[in-house]
Design a protein around this motif. Structure first.
Motif, PDB file in Angstrom:
ATOM      1  N   GLY A  66      -6.366   8.682  -5.013  1.00  0.00           N
ATOM      2  CA  GLY A  66      -5.968   7.591  -4.125  1.00  0.00           C
ATOM      3  C   GLY A  66      -6.735   6.312  -4.351  1.00  0.00           C
ATOM      4  N   ALA A  67      -7.926   6.416  -4.921  1.00  0.00           N
ATOM      5  CA  ALA A  67      -8.745   5.229  -5.179  1.00  0.00           C
ATOM      6  C   ALA A  67      -8.367   4.520  -6.472  1.00  0.00           C
ATOM      7  N   THR A  68      -7.338   4.999  -7.144  1.00  0.00           N
ATOM      8  CA  THR A  68      -6.928   4.395  -8.417  1.00  0.00           C
ATOM      9  C   THR A  68      -6.351   2.999  -8.194  1.00  0.00           C
ATOM     10  N   PRO A  69      -6.896   1.970  -8.845  1.00  0.00           N
ATOM     11  CA  PRO A  69      -6.320   0.620  -8.727  1.00  0.00           C
ATOM     12  C   PRO A  69      -5.037   0.527  -9.558  1.00  0.00           C
ATOM     13  N   LEU A  70      -4.036  -0.134  -8.992  1.00  0.00           N
ATOM     14  CA  LEU A  70      -2.756  -0.304  -9.665  1.00  0.00           C
ATOM     15  C   LEU A  70      -2.568  -1.777 -10.026  1.00  0.00           C
ATOM     16  N   TRP A  71      -1.394  -2.305  -9.824  1.00  0.00           N
ATOM     17  CA  TRP A  71      -1.087  -3.681 -10.174  1.00  0.00           C
ATOM     18  C   TRP A  71      -1.718  -4.654  -9.170  1.00  0.00           C
ATOM     19  N   TYR A  72      -1.598  -5.951  -9.476  1.00  0.00           N
ATOM     20  CA  TYR A  72      -2.172  -6.978  -8.598  1.00  0.00           C
ATOM     21  C   TYR A  72      -1.334  -7.139  -7.331  1.00  0.00           C
ATOM     22  N   ALA A  73      -2.041  -7.353  -6.232  1.00  0.00           N
ATOM     23  CA  ALA A  73      -1.394  -7.623  -4.951  1.00  0.00           C
ATOM     24  C   ALA A  73      -0.886  -9.059  -4.922  1.00  0.00           C
ATOM     25  N   PRO A  74      -0.028  -9.428  -3.947  1.00  0.00           N
ATOM     26  CA  PRO A  74       0.358 -10.850  -3.804  1.00  0.00           C
ATOM     27  C   PRO A  74      -0.878 -11.739  -3.730  1.00  0.00           C
ATOM     28  N   GLU A  75      -0.779 -12.954  -4.237  1.00  0.00           N
ATOM     29  CA  GLU A  75      -1.940 -13.822  -4.424  1.00  0.00           C
ATOM     30  C   GLU A  75      -2.650 -14.188  -3.134  1.00  0.00           C
ATOM     31  N   SER A  76      -1.892 -14.558  -2.102  1.00  0.00           N
ATOM     32  CA  SER A  76      -2.517 -15.064  -0.873  1.00  0.00           C
ATOM     33  C   SER A  76      -2.303 -14.099   0.285  1.00  0.00           C
ATOM     34  N   VAL A  77      -3.242 -14.127   1.232  1.00  0.00           N
ATOM     35  CA  VAL A  77      -3.164 -13.273   2.409  1.00  0.00           C
ATOM     36  C   VAL A  77      -1.933 -13.654   3.232  1.00  0.00           C
ATOM     37  N   GLY A  78      -1.181 -12.658   3.648  1.00  0.00           N
ATOM     38  CA  GLY A  78       0.033 -12.889   4.418  1.00  0.00           C
ATOM     39  C   GLY A  78       1.291 -12.966   3.574  1.00  0.00           C
ATOM     40  N   LYS A  79       1.140 -13.164   2.270  1.00  0.00           N
ATOM     41  CA  LYS A  79       2.298 -13.263   1.398  1.00  0.00           C
ATOM     42  C   LYS A  79       2.844 -11.871   1.109  1.00  0.00           C
ATOM     43  N   LYS A  80       4.176 -11.764   0.976  1.00  0.00           N
ATOM     44  CA  LYS A  80       4.832 -10.474   0.726  1.00  0.00           C
ATOM     45  C   LYS A  80       5.608 -10.526  -0.579  1.00  0.00           C
ATOM     46  N   SER A  81       5.765  -9.369  -1.170  1.00  0.00           N
ATOM     47  CA  SER A  81       6.619  -9.250  -2.345  1.00  0.00           C
ATOM     48  C   SER A  81       7.441  -7.970  -2.214  1.00  0.00           C
ATOM     49  N   VAL A  82       8.653  -8.021  -2.716  1.00  0.00           N
ATOM     50  CA  VAL A  82       9.555  -6.870  -2.678  1.00  0.00           C
ATOM     51  C   VAL A  82       9.719  -6.347  -4.097  1.00  0.00           C
ATOM     52  N   ALA A  99      -1.772  11.710 -14.890  1.00  0.00           N
ATOM     53  CA  ALA A  99      -1.924  12.468 -13.637  1.00  0.00           C
ATOM     54  C   ALA A  99      -0.802  13.492 -13.499  1.00  0.00           C
ATOM     55  N   PRO A 100      -1.112  14.692 -13.037  1.00  0.00           N
ATOM     56  CA  PRO A 100      -0.100  15.742 -12.876  1.00  0.00           C
ATOM     57  C   PRO A 100       0.662  15.580 -11.563  1.00  0.00           C
ATOM     58  N   VAL A 101       1.375  14.478 -11.399  1.00  0.00           N
ATOM     59  CA  VAL A 101       2.070  14.207 -10.141  1.00  0.00           C
ATOM     60  C   VAL A 101       3.506  13.779 -10.412  1.00  0.00           C
ATOM     61  N   GLU A 102       4.348  13.974  -9.389  1.00  0.00           N
ATOM     62  CA  GLU A 102       5.700  13.429  -9.389  1.00  0.00           C
ATOM     63  C   GLU A 102       5.843  12.583  -8.127  1.00  0.00           C
ATOM     64  N   PHE A 103       6.866  11.713  -8.113  1.00  0.00           N
ATOM     65  CA  PHE A 103       6.947  10.710  -7.054  1.00  0.00           C
ATOM     66  C   PHE A 103       8.279  10.779  -6.328  1.00  0.00           C
ATOM     67  N   ALA A 104       8.219  10.570  -5.023  1.00  0.00           N
ATOM     68  CA  ALA A 104       9.416  10.340  -4.202  1.00  0.00           C
ATOM     69  C   ALA A 104       9.400   8.861  -3.842  1.00  0.00           C
ATOM     70  N   LEU A 105      10.458   8.131  -4.216  1.00  0.00           N
ATOM     71  CA  LEU A 105      10.461   6.671  -4.109  1.00  0.00           C
ATOM     72  C   LEU A 105      11.524   6.179  -3.131  1.00  0.00           C
ATOM     73  N   PRO A 106      11.206   5.132  -2.372  1.00  0.00           N
ATOM     74  CA  PRO A 106      12.239   4.453  -1.582  1.00  0.00           C
ATOM     75  C   PRO A 106      13.046   3.535  -2.484  1.00  0.00           C
ATOM     76  N   ASN A 107      14.060   2.897  -1.943  1.00  0.00           N
ATOM     77  CA  ASN A 107      14.856   1.969  -2.747  1.00  0.00           C
ATOM     78  C   ASN A 107      14.027   0.773  -3.207  1.00  0.00           C
ATOM     79  N   GLN A 108      13.066   0.392  -2.372  1.00  0.00           N
ATOM     80  CA  GLN A 108      12.183  -0.715  -2.729  1.00  0.00           C
ATOM     81  C   GLN A 108      10.898  -0.607  -1.918  1.00  0.00           C
ATOM     82  N   LEU A 109       9.874  -1.268  -2.402  1.00  0.00           N
ATOM     83  CA  LEU A 109       8.588  -1.330  -1.717  1.00  0.00           C
ATOM     84  C   LEU A 109       8.335  -2.774  -1.310  1.00  0.00           C
TER      85      LEU A 109
END
Length: 325
Positions: A66-82, A99-109
């Motif tokens: 769970g502590a694995t860093p992924l991609w960059y978050a939106p640049e500014s606080v309060g900003k959202k991305s889909v 990693a030995p994992v599989e994923f259940a995904l929503p249509n979008q994050l």
């Protein structure tokens, strides 16, 4: 920046390698469920911020993964991305490729920088907590049937809390709002929602048409008490109590009698002979007069002095007496 990225990738690679070694041979893959909405606290999105382990996922393994860093978050606080599901999966496979994992995904994050998310269950629980006592106060057989709330609510770092503003609860459809409060009682956001309330109660229903034209008193034989769904009944229902009443407006047979359709039976009726008392500072006169209008106790009516045909305004004191001041 490149050195920091290299350190993150090295640490993540060591962690994933250890997890792979810990997985027994021919064991089923561990499963992660990606959230529909999430908030990233820092510059990089952490796996634990956007996903939750499912099934028998070892706690120590999730703590590391769970502590694995992924991609960059939106640049500014309060900003959202889909982010579409395909892009989310692509990113997860890149950063967690060993990693030995599989994923259940929503249509979008939907991902926000900073703050936190109130999910559907939290919002519904808050609404039910606030609505339940108000529904009970309706009396009769009242119950909260359904609550429709948003799927989620983003709260930025300024949010001090969320309250439920319910102007009025009525049988049927009731609208209310989630209010996001900020510093110094400032309202940051308002989000509409609604509830369905079912309420049955015993109400007076006219047996035959009740008409106001004759001015007669409404007797108990004119109506019966029935159990009705209050959802389609707006306003306050007539409660006769121990008083005497007459119709102010007509009520059809089979209709629920409402409070504004009735009025107290007046003490003085038009055409009654009454004692008219004139009270001055040092003079008190009494004479007979004729009521030209109906009047309840303390109400004003017009009376006519038969001697001079003069009309006076008087206040009803009792059934036989009116006072001119």
């Amino acid at each position: 920046m490149k050195d920091r990225m290299a350190r993150w990738m090295t640490a993540a690679g060591i962690c994933l390698f250890a997890l792979a070694l810990a997985l027994p041979a021919r064991a089923a893959l561990w499963r992660l469920s990606v959230k529909e909405v999430a908030c990233a606290a820092g510059e990089r999105v952490l796996l634990s911020e956007i996903a939750e382990p499912q099934g028998e996922f070892p706690a120590d393994a999730w703590a590391a993964l769970g502590a694995t860093p992924l991609w960059y978050a939106p640049e500014s606080v309060g900003k959202k991305s889909v982010i579409p599901a395909a892009k989310v999966l692509e990113g997860l496979r890149y950063y967690l490729r060993d990693a030995p994992v599989e994923f259940a995904l929503p249509n979008q994050l939907t991902l926000a920088r900073g703050g936190r998310v109130m999910n559907h269950e939290e919002l519904r629980a808050l609404a039910v907590e606030q609505l339940t006592p108000k529904v009970a106060a309706l009396g009769g057989e009242a119950r909260l049937v359904n609550v429709t709330v948003p799927d989620h609510l983003f709260l930025d770092d300024r949010a001090a809390g969320v309250t439920v503003d319910v102007p009025e609860v009525t049988a049927g459809r009731t609208t209310f709002r989630f209010v996001v409060n900020g510093p110094q009682a400032r309202i940051l956001q308002q989000v509409p929602a609604e509830a369905a309330v079912e309420c049955f109660a015993r109400v007076p229903v006219a047996i035959k048409p009740i008409l106001p034209r004759d001015g007669a008193a409404v007797e108990q034989t004119h109506y019966i008490w029935e159990r009705r769904n209050m959802a389609g009944i707006k306003g306050r229902v007539f409660d006769p109590g121990d008083g005497k009443w007459r119709a102010r407006r007509g009520v059809g047979a089979g209709q629920v009698i409402m409070a504004d359709e009735m009025e107290p039976m007046p003490l003085v009726l038009r055409g009654d002979q009454v004692k008219v008392v004139y009270e001055g500072r040092s003079v008190k006169l009494t004479l007979l007069g004729e009521a030209l209008s109906d009047g309840a106790p303390g109400g004003k009516i017009t009376v006519k002095n038969p001697r001079g045909n003069r009309e006076l305004t008087a206040v009803v004191r009792d059934k036989n007496t009116v006072v001119v001041q």
